[in-house]
Design a protein around this motif. Structure first.
Motif, mmCIF file in Angstrom:
data_model
loop_
_atom_site.group_PDB
_atom_site.id
_atom_site.type_symbol
_atom_site.label_atom_id
_atom_site.label_comp_id
_atom_site.label_asym_id
_atom_site.label_seq_id
_atom_site.Cartn_x
_atom_site.Cartn_y
_atom_site.Cartn_z
ATOM 1 N N THR A 299 0.848 -1.192 0.000
ATOM 2 C CA THR A 299 0.000 0.000 0.000
ATOM 3 C C THR A 299 0.884 1.243 0.000
ATOM 4 O O THR A 299 1.666 1.460 0.933
ATOM 5 C CB THR A 299 -0.933 0.015 1.220
ATOM 6 O OG1 THR A 299 -1.750 -1.153 1.199
ATOM 7 C CG2 THR A 299 -1.826 1.250 1.190
ATOM 8 N N GLU A 300 0.770 2.013 -1.081
ATOM 9 C CA GLU A 300 1.540 3.247 -1.215
ATOM 10 C C GLU A 300 0.676 4.437 -0.823
ATOM 11 O O GLU A 300 -0.530 4.461 -1.106
ATOM 12 C CB GLU A 300 2.019 3.411 -2.661
ATOM 13 C CG GLU A 300 2.877 4.644 -2.915
ATOM 14 C CD GLU A 300 4.173 4.633 -2.131
ATOM 15 O OE1 GLU A 300 4.108 4.875 -0.894
ATOM 16 O OE2 GLU A 300 5.228 4.388 -2.736
ATOM 17 N N ILE A 301 1.275 5.396 -0.165
ATOM 18 C CA ILE A 301 0.598 6.651 0.174
ATOM 19 C C ILE A 301 1.261 7.771 -0.615
ATOM 20 O O ILE A 301 2.447 8.054 -0.427
ATOM 21 C CB ILE A 301 0.660 6.941 1.681
ATOM 22 C CG1 ILE A 301 -0.017 5.810 2.460
ATOM 23 C CG2 ILE A 301 -0.002 8.283 1.993
ATOM 24 C CD1 ILE A 301 0.081 5.965 3.975
ATOM 25 N N LEU A 302 0.508 8.383 -1.517
ATOM 26 C CA LEU A 302 1.012 9.500 -2.307
ATOM 27 C C LEU A 302 0.547 10.804 -1.681
ATOM 28 O O LEU A 302 -0.623 10.940 -1.314
ATOM 29 C CB LEU A 302 0.509 9.418 -3.748
ATOM 30 C CG LEU A 302 0.897 8.170 -4.534
ATOM 31 C CD1 LEU A 302 0.296 8.228 -5.934
ATOM 32 C CD2 LEU A 302 2.417 8.024 -4.615
ATOM 33 N N ASN A 303 1.458 11.751 -1.564
ATOM 34 C CA ASN A 303 1.127 13.075 -1.024
ATOM 35 C C ASN A 303 1.111 14.069 -2.173
ATOM 36 O O ASN A 303 2.145 14.351 -2.779
ATOM 37 C CB ASN A 303 2.161 13.487 0.032
ATOM 38 C CG ASN A 303 1.719 14.726 0.793
ATOM 39 O OD1 ASN A 303 1.432 15.757 0.198
ATOM 40 N ND2 ASN A 303 1.681 14.631 2.103
ATOM 41 N N VAL A 304 -0.075 14.578 -2.486
ATOM 42 C CA VAL A 304 -0.248 15.503 -3.607
ATOM 43 C C VAL A 304 -0.837 16.801 -3.076
ATOM 44 O O VAL A 304 -1.969 16.825 -2.594
ATOM 45 C CB VAL A 304 -1.167 14.907 -4.694
ATOM 46 C CG1 VAL A 304 -1.318 15.883 -5.848
ATOM 47 C CG2 VAL A 304 -0.630 13.561 -5.180
ATOM 48 N N ASP A 305 -0.027 17.863 -3.121
ATOM 49 C CA ASP A 305 -0.470 19.178 -2.633
ATOM 50 C C ASP A 305 -1.029 19.088 -1.212
ATOM 51 O O ASP A 305 -2.053 19.690 -0.885
ATOM 52 C CB ASP A 305 -1.529 19.772 -3.570
ATOM 53 C CG ASP A 305 -0.956 20.114 -4.941
ATOM 54 O OD1 ASP A 305 0.263 20.368 -5.019
ATOM 55 O OD2 ASP A 305 -1.720 20.117 -5.921
ATOM 56 N N VAL B 237 8.280 11.399 -8.436
ATOM 57 C CA VAL B 237 7.944 12.056 -9.697
ATOM 58 C C VAL B 237 6.465 11.851 -10.020
ATOM 59 O O VAL B 237 5.808 12.745 -10.557
ATOM 60 C CB VAL B 237 8.845 11.543 -10.843
ATOM 61 C CG1 VAL B 237 8.390 12.100 -12.184
ATOM 62 C CG2 VAL B 237 10.295 11.943 -10.580
ATOM 63 N N ASN B 238 5.939 10.699 -9.671
ATOM 64 C CA ASN B 238 4.512 10.449 -9.869
ATOM 65 C C ASN B 238 3.673 11.486 -9.126
ATOM 66 O O ASN B 238 2.689 12.011 -9.664
ATOM 67 C CB ASN B 238 4.171 9.041 -9.384
ATOM 68 C CG ASN B 238 2.720 8.658 -9.652
ATOM 69 O OD1 ASN B 238 2.125 9.092 -10.624
ATOM 70 N ND2 ASN B 238 2.171 7.840 -8.780
ATOM 71 N N GLU B 239 4.046 11.801 -7.898
ATOM 72 C CA GLU B 239 3.328 12.828 -7.135
ATOM 73 C C GLU B 239 3.372 14.169 -7.866
ATOM 74 O O GLU B 239 2.376 14.901 -7.906
ATOM 75 C CB GLU B 239 3.939 12.963 -5.739
ATOM 76 C CG GLU B 239 3.683 11.765 -4.836
ATOM 77 C CD GLU B 239 4.451 11.820 -3.544
ATOM 78 O OE1 GLU B 239 4.017 11.193 -2.562
ATOM 79 O OE2 GLU B 239 5.510 12.487 -3.497
ATOM 80 N N GLN B 240 4.522 14.497 -8.454
ATOM 81 C CA GLN B 240 4.656 15.760 -9.185
ATOM 82 C C GLN B 240 3.809 15.765 -10.457
ATOM 83 O O GLN B 240 3.227 16.796 -10.823
ATOM 84 C CB GLN B 240 6.125 15.990 -9.533
ATOM 85 C CG GLN B 240 7.027 16.201 -8.319
ATOM 86 C CD GLN B 240 8.488 16.372 -8.707
ATOM 87 O OE1 GLN B 240 8.966 17.479 -8.918
ATOM 88 N NE2 GLN B 240 9.205 15.273 -8.821
ATOM 89 N N MET B 241 3.720 14.613 -11.130
ATOM 90 C CA MET B 241 2.895 14.535 -12.334
ATOM 91 C C MET B 241 1.430 14.762 -12.001
ATOM 92 O O MET B 241 0.727 15.492 -12.703
ATOM 93 C CB MET B 241 3.055 13.163 -13.009
ATOM 94 C CG MET B 241 4.365 12.965 -13.710
ATOM 95 S SD MET B 241 4.303 11.596 -14.907
ATOM 96 C CE MET B 241 3.851 10.229 -13.858
ATOM 97 N N ALA C 266 5.361 20.054 -19.764
ATOM 98 C CA ALA C 266 6.233 19.727 -18.633
ATOM 99 C C ALA C 266 7.023 18.466 -18.960
ATOM 100 O O ALA C 266 6.560 17.595 -19.703
ATOM 101 C CB ALA C 266 5.406 19.517 -17.370
ATOM 102 N N LEU C 267 8.222 18.389 -18.413
ATOM 103 C CA LEU C 267 9.056 17.197 -18.502
ATOM 104 C C LEU C 267 9.239 16.642 -17.101
ATOM 105 O O LEU C 267 9.676 17.348 -16.195
ATOM 106 C CB LEU C 267 10.411 17.527 -19.134
ATOM 107 C CG LEU C 267 11.378 16.366 -19.405
ATOM 108 C CD1 LEU C 267 12.313 16.717 -20.570
ATOM 109 C CD2 LEU C 267 12.224 15.988 -18.190
ATOM 110 N N PHE C 268 8.907 15.373 -16.936
ATOM 111 C CA PHE C 268 9.036 14.696 -15.643
ATOM 112 C C PHE C 268 10.140 13.647 -15.772
ATOM 113 O O PHE C 268 10.041 12.737 -16.595
ATOM 114 C CB PHE C 268 7.717 14.019 -15.252
ATOM 115 C CG PHE C 268 6.542 14.955 -15.257
ATOM 116 C CD1 PHE C 268 6.271 15.760 -14.163
ATOM 117 C CD2 PHE C 268 5.712 15.038 -16.367
ATOM 118 C CE1 PHE C 268 5.194 16.625 -14.172
ATOM 119 C CE2 PHE C 268 4.629 15.901 -16.379
ATOM 120 C CZ PHE C 268 4.369 16.702 -15.274
#
Length: 370
Positions: free
Chosen positions: A171-177, A197-201, A348-350
């Motif tokens: 289980t992954e927890i992504l923090n977005v904004d 980088v996924n969080e930034q995308m 954008a480039l990720f």
């Protein structure tokens, strides 16, 4: 990143001059590639320089009684024995020597040919051990001892066999904004390999979505990586994906995040267009009333092959398009079609894949004349 296998291991192909140099080369290449469509600044989102991969695959090489992790040689001739990899997440990096030692001590390395690692930022790890032999109860008992000793999940795979010790996901927890989203990542299925980088995308795409009391259409939704955060911004989301396992994972992840305004449909793009246009009726769509949707924005995240011409023309029906691409070459091909009706207003480039030629791109398009 310093790696003693630079120049030998085929995982990293662009390493001279360090991280900043390889990133500058990617930016220069893609600025030139997309100049026919966009002359503004391309936003650049960096990766951590080391320990950025949460998903990694290694060969297992047998030299007598000794086992080694191995990778393809950079010249594609032969393999390279490795005992460390600074690409992989820190939990995987710490686990690698311990796992190989435990496999040797328990004597379960016979006909083992590969190891796949899947980790979360929190340190949960699922390890898939791949064999060219049938796995029996003795293997299960010994692998269970290793799983308990190393506090990991183990999945044993051979032809026609899958034995799960513990569970087959992390289980992954992504923090977005500042907001957290939870996802169950299942072994042997696609997940974004670079969590930061996924969080930034996701954050970039959210920023560029056109908020209104309207609905969103998403193609190629996978397991809901973008869909679930997007649902916070729209009245309803209609998301399609052809893979049955991905749709099942997406529905599970939706409930995990207490989101209820998404309809996931297992359907390819061609079939979906037929359903949308009333050309054909599908049982999979029988509970979805398309007339209730007011869609003016479409989000697409296709595979490396990009979108075909018909899909591009379908996407062009909508005022606003957000396109995430893991292959700039096919993205440029698709933009040649999309830019007949739409204008690129942001890119954008990720750096999802450091030290390689690969880059993930984001594009925001709006219909001309709006």
């Amino acid at each position: 990143m310093n790696c003693k296998y630079f120049g030998e291991c085929g995982a990293c192909k662009v390493y001279e001059g360090g991280y900043e140099h390889q990133l500058a080369l990617k930016l220069e290449l893609n600025q030139e590639r997309f100049l026919p469509f966009y002359s503004g600044d391309i936003s650049v989102f960096e990766s951590p320089h080391t320990h950025y991969r949460s998903r990694s695959e290694f060969k297992i090489w047998h030299d007598g009684e000794t086992l080694y992790y191995a990778m393809n040689h950079i010249d594609k001739k032969g393999i390279v024995f490795i005992d460390e990899c600074p690409q992989v997440s820190r939990p995987i990096s710490v686990l690698m020597p311990k796992l190989l030692k435990a496999v040797k001590e328990r004597n379960i390395g016979f006909k083992l040919f590969g190891v796949d690692f899947l980790s979360s930022k929190g340190g949960e790890i699922a390890v898939s051990l791949l064999y060219h032999r049938a796995l029996d109860n003795e293997w299960r008992e010994l692998a269970s001892e290793i799983a308990a000793e190393l506090n990991i999940y183990i999945i044993g795979r051979s032809r026609g066999q899958k034995i799960v010790i513990g569970q087959d996901f992390v289980t992954e927890i992504l923090n977005v904004d500042g907001e957290e989203f939870r996802f169950n990542y299942i072994e042997n299925s696609f997940t974004q390999p670079n969590s930061q980088v996924n969080e930034q995308m996701i954050a970039w795409a959210l920023k560029n979505l056109f908020r209104a009391d309207t609905d969103l259409l998403e193609l190629y939704c996978g397991a809901g990586n973008f869909t679930i955060p997007f649902a916070k911004k729209f009245r309803k989301v209609l998301a399609t994906e052809i893979s049955k396992s991905s749709i099942n994972a997406a529905k599970s992840n939706m409930l995990l995040n207490d989101v209820h305004n998404i309809e996931f449909v297992r359907m390819g793009v061609e079939e979906f267009v037929q359903a949308l246009d009333g050309v054909r009726e599908f049982n999979r769509m029988k509970d979805i009333d398309l007339k209730l949707y007011n869609i003016n924005t479409i989000f697409v995240d296709p595979p490396r092959s990009g979108m075909d011409e018909d899909t591009c023309k379908f996407a062009a029906r909508y005022e606003n398009i957000i396109y995430i691409s893991c292959n700039p070459e096919t993205l440029a091909r698709d933009l040649a079609i999309l830019c007949q009706t739409h204008t690129v207003c942001d890119m954008a480039l990720f750096d999802q894949f450091p030290y390689t030629h690969h880059a993930e791109m984001g594009v925001k398009l709006t219909r001309k004349g709006l």
